[in-house]
Structure formats: C-alpha cells, structure tokens
Design an enzyme around this catalytic site. Structure first.
Site, short mmCIF file in Angstrom:
data_model
loop_
_atom_site.label_atom_id
_atom_site.label_comp_id
_atom_site.label_asym_id
_atom_site.label_seq_id
_atom_site.Cartn_x
_atom_site.Cartn_y
_atom_site.Cartn_z
N PRO A 62 0.84 -1.18 0.00
CG PRO A 62 -0.74 -1.55 1.66
CD PRO A 62 0.52 -2.09 1.09
CD GLU A 63 4.15 3.19 -3.72
OE1 GLU A 63 4.56 4.35 -3.56
OE2 GLU A 63 4.58 2.45 -4.62
CG HIS A 91 -1.22 -14.29 6.59
ND1 HIS A 91 -0.09 -14.70 7.26
CD2 HIS A 91 -1.24 -14.99 5.43
CE1 HIS A 91 0.54 -15.62 6.53
NE2 HIS A 91 -0.14 -15.81 5.42
NE ARG A 126 4.28 -10.44 0.36
CZ ARG A 126 4.40 -10.13 -0.91
NH1 ARG A 126 5.28 -9.25 -1.27
NH2 ARG A 126 3.62 -10.68 -1.80
#
Length: 272
Positions: free
Chosen positions: A2-3, A92, A111
């Site tokens: 995500p930017e 996750h 991650r």
DNA sequence: CAAGACTCCTGTCAGC
DNA sequence: TGCTGACAGGAGTCTT
C-alpha cells in the site's frame, strides 16, 4: 505495498465506522509484526474512545484521549471493517480491535512488514514522525521547494524522491511512474534537475497520487480496502513492471535497472 | 556525513 | 509435477 493512496483510501474507509467508538477489547493472534505489538494493548485500550483518525505519510494515527495508536500497513497489510457477524479469522488476520457497538477493525498482513504501536507522548515526540518531509498533496510540496531541497544532492533523483525527508508517501511504484510522466531519467543526479523539471515532477507526482486515490488506490495486487474490494490502479502503470514492453508513447522497449536496491523502470527515449 | 547494505516476512514465479 | 531459490517491497538500522 500500500502506498499513500491506499493508506488514504483505508483511512477514509475505516474512519466513519470507528471514530467516537469505544474499544471493548483487542485480540492479538500474531504480535510479531515489524516490531512486536505490546502485550497489554487490550488492557490499555479497553473502555477508551477514539477521538479522531488521521494520516501522516503512510502512518495511520488513531487518536485516543490517553494516547495514539499508530498503524502502518507495511507492504501487504490491510484493514477491514466488520459489522454484524464476524467471520472466523483467516490466515494472517493478526489483530482484531473490537468496539462496544459490535464493530470490528481487523488487521491482515501476510508479510508482517507493518506495525501497530501505542504511544502516550505527543506526536512531535515520536521519532517515527519527527523527521518526515512535506505531504506530497499539500501546498508546501512545490517545484520551488523540491528544487531548493535537491540543490546539493548528488544521489539519483529516484532515491531522493523515495526519501521520506524530502517528501513522504512516494514509494517505488509512484517514483517510477512520476519520473516517466515528467520525462526525467531516474539515474539523474538530483541536483542536475532544472527548476522547470522540478515543477513538472511535482505536478506528475500529484496528478498520479490524486488519480490513484480517486480510483480507490492499489499497488500490490492483493491490496484490499476496508470493505474488501481490491483496487485497480495497477492497470494504469506506464513503466512499472513493464520491462521489455513497448513504451506507450514512443514504442521503445522499457528498460529495467536497479537503483538503491530497488527495481527501476524507465523509457530511455522519453526520459532524459 | 552520505551512501550503501542489511533486515524483517511470505507469496509468487522462474528455472531446473 | 515438484522442489528450490530468487525476488519484491517500506523504512529503520547498521556498516563502510
């Protein structure tokens, strides 16, 4: 990852559901993110009301009267809102913040490059936030500012753009795309940019970020917004990930190199 | 001081 | 087809 557009999209998605709400409990299934989530977070937040939600750079800042919860989505994180029946957590789904009214904010991050940190000090005492440059979409990020800032920097312009002290929220993908749109080679020394080029670059960054926010924002293909919809900005990449493909402007094959350990994509004809 | 390397982690994909 | 290994990526931190 995500930017900035994804973080902004996430903020807009969750903010209406959690502002003014009171935390019941925090369920942590996996505390080991980039930094470990502190064990007593649930005890701290129990009974506390959220008084506001903000974004600074790619940090989401959830403000309580007694402190602030800082959330970073890392490169694969996402937040979702659940109302009514709460589905069983998927792999996750590391954290649930449950509110007294039944709403749940669920943090998912395969991650685990993200973060969830609790601070009781003021924002200007938090090291993560004190050295940040201007927001790319605010007035103080201008061609003049960029020109003045880069004046003495010999590092590549792409490296400078990705430095949060120069401007926040411009990650690898948007650095590549904005340099293409501004017609500037990523390898150019930052100080070699003319004022005109800095103005064009700022304009390109702002146009791309605004467009990405408008379309819901997405960089990674597994990005999911607060209601589980995936974004679709990735369809608009002109150079990122297009090694060998014809430039959409001049047909020259897009080239890839590595700058600062980051994949760098450019058109050797359109960018000078 | 600046520049570069290294680090966290897992899903994905290329190569055998 | 299955396995192995490289790679991606934000950003703090350590090394040169």
């Amino acid at each position: 990852m995500p930017e900035l557009p994804e973080v902004e999209t996430t903020l807009r998605g969750i903010e209406p559901y959690i502002t003014h709400q009171i935390v019941d409990k925090v369920v942590i299934r996996q505390a080991q993110l980039r930094w470990r989530i502190q064990d007593n977070l649930s005890d701290i937040l129990h009974g506390q009301r959220i008084i506001g939600c903000h974004r600074r750079a790619k940090y989401l800042l959830i403000q309580f009267e007694i402190g602030m919860l800082l959330i970073h989505l890392g490169m694969s994180g996402s937040l979702r809102i659940f109302r009514g029946i709460l589905p069983a957590p998927l792999k996750h789904d590391h954290v649930d913040i449950q509110f007294k009214n039944g709403v749940v904010l669920r943090y998912h991050d395969p991650r685990r490059f993200g973060a969830m940190l609790w601070f009781e000090e003021k924002c200007d005492a938090i090291p993560l936030l004190t050295h940040l440059g201007p927001e790319p979409l605010e007035d103080n990020f201008s061609g003049e500012y960029l020109y003045a800032t880069l004046k003495k920097q010999s590092r590549p312009i792409k490296t400078a753009l990705m430095d949060n002290e120069v401007v926040v929220g411009v990650g690898n993908i948007y650095a590549n795309e904005s340099l293409f749109r501004a017609g500037i080679l990523p390898t150019r020394a930052a100080k070699s940019l003319k004022k005109k080029e800095c103005i064009a670059l700022v304009d390109a960054i702002q146009k791309i970020l605004r467009r990405a926010i408008e379309t819901g924002g997405s960089t990674l293909k597994d990005f999911v917004d607060s209601e589980g919809r995936s974004g679709y900005f990735q369809q608009e990449y002109k150079v990122y990930g297009r090694t060998g493909e014809a430039c959409q402007v001049c047909d020259t094959p897009i080239q890839k190199s590595i700058i600062g350990q980051r994949g760098t994509f450019f058109c050797p004809h359109c960018q000078r």
